[in-house]
Scaffold this motif. Structure first.
Motif, PDB file in Angstrom:
ATOM      1  N   ASN A 182      52.800  33.534  39.027  1.00  0.00           N
ATOM      2  CA  ASN A 182      52.318  32.091  39.695  1.00  0.00           C
ATOM      3  C   ASN A 182      51.481  32.560  40.973  1.00  0.00           C
ATOM      4  N   CYS A 183      51.684  33.407  41.549  1.00  0.00           N
ATOM      5  CA  CYS A 183      50.929  33.876  42.681  1.00  0.00           C
ATOM      6  C   CYS A 183      49.649  34.229  42.385  1.00  0.00           C
ATOM      7  N   VAL A 184      49.298  34.903  41.388  1.00  0.00           N
ATOM      8  CA  VAL A 184      47.968  35.489  40.794  1.00  0.00           C
ATOM      9  C   VAL A 184      47.374  34.188  40.470  1.00  0.00           C
TER      10      VAL A 184
ATOM     11  N   THR B 169      40.520  32.116  43.448  1.00  0.00           N
ATOM     12  CA  THR B 169      39.711  31.573  44.159  1.00  0.00           C
ATOM     13  C   THR B 169      39.095  30.123  43.405  1.00  0.00           C
ATOM     14  N   ASN B 170      38.817  30.151  42.189  1.00  0.00           N
ATOM     15  CA  ASN B 170      38.186  28.626  41.598  1.00  0.00           C
ATOM     16  C   ASN B 170      39.100  28.642  40.277  1.00  0.00           C
ATOM     17  N   LEU B 171      38.752  27.313  39.785  1.00  0.00           N
ATOM     18  CA  LEU B 171      39.464  26.868  38.405  1.00  0.00           C
ATOM     19  C   LEU B 171      39.006  27.945  37.409  1.00  0.00           C
ATOM     20  N   GLN B 172      37.745  28.277  37.314  1.00  0.00           N
ATOM     21  CA  GLN B 172      37.399  29.182  36.267  1.00  0.00           C
ATOM     22  C   GLN B 172      38.250  30.331  36.092  1.00  0.00           C
ATOM     23  N   ASP B 173      38.614  31.064  37.225  1.00  0.00           N
ATOM     24  CA  ASP B 173      39.101  32.240  37.310  1.00  0.00           C
ATOM     25  C   ASP B 173      40.805  32.121  37.147  1.00  0.00           C
TER      26      ASP B 173
ATOM     27  N   ARG C 106      45.027  32.908  33.146  1.00  0.00           N
ATOM     28  CA  ARG C 106      46.208  32.078  32.381  1.00  0.00           C
ATOM     29  C   ARG C 106      45.793  32.714  30.859  1.00  0.00           C
ATOM     30  N   ASN C 107      44.596  32.428  30.385  1.00  0.00           N
ATOM     31  CA  ASN C 107      44.080  33.057  29.347  1.00  0.00           C
ATOM     32  C   ASN C 107      44.476  34.309  28.822  1.00  0.00           C
TER      33      ASN C 107
END
Length: 116
Positions: free
Chosen positions: A94-96, A101-105, A110-111
């Motif tokens: 969860n912390c990672v 920094t942004n939604l794409q990251d 997640r993927n």
């Protein structure tokens, strides 16, 4: 001692990447739990701490000649018998994701976790 001092020290000294990464290479669940808790704290602390946590996973991946940096987290989660250890691993995940920094990251991480 103030925990910020310790976190600042780890963030400023890149040699801790190898120390933390090497500490993950043990069968001692207590040690691994403490390392993942520290990595979680680094992620939440600041962007440089987040970078150190990710670099630690990269170091471990290279140390063990693995293909994926999150493989240790997923493997440990699958074989963990201690609820406390499972909680520490999920908190780290969860912390990672949250500290990205942004939604794409976040989506990429997640993927990457799902793909392992």
């Amino acid at each position: 001692m103030d925990s910020r001092i310790g976190l600042d020290y780890i963030v400023e000294n890149r040699d801790y990447i190898s120390k933390l990464g090497t500490a993950l290479d043990t069968n001692n669940v207590v040690v691994k739990k403490q390392v993942f808790e520290l990595l979680s704290a680094l992620c939440a602390y600041n962007a440089d701490g987040y970078a150190r946590a990710i670099e630690t996973l990269e170091f471990y991946k290279n140390l063990k000649c693995e293909r994926y940096r999150f493989k240790i987290v997923i493997n440990e989660l699958e074989k963990a018998t201690s609820v406390e250890y499972q909680v520490a691993l999920l908190a780290f995940i969860n912390c990672v994701i949250i500290s990205a920094t942004n939604l794409q990251d976040r989506i990429r991480i997640r993927n990457e976790l799902i793909g392992e």
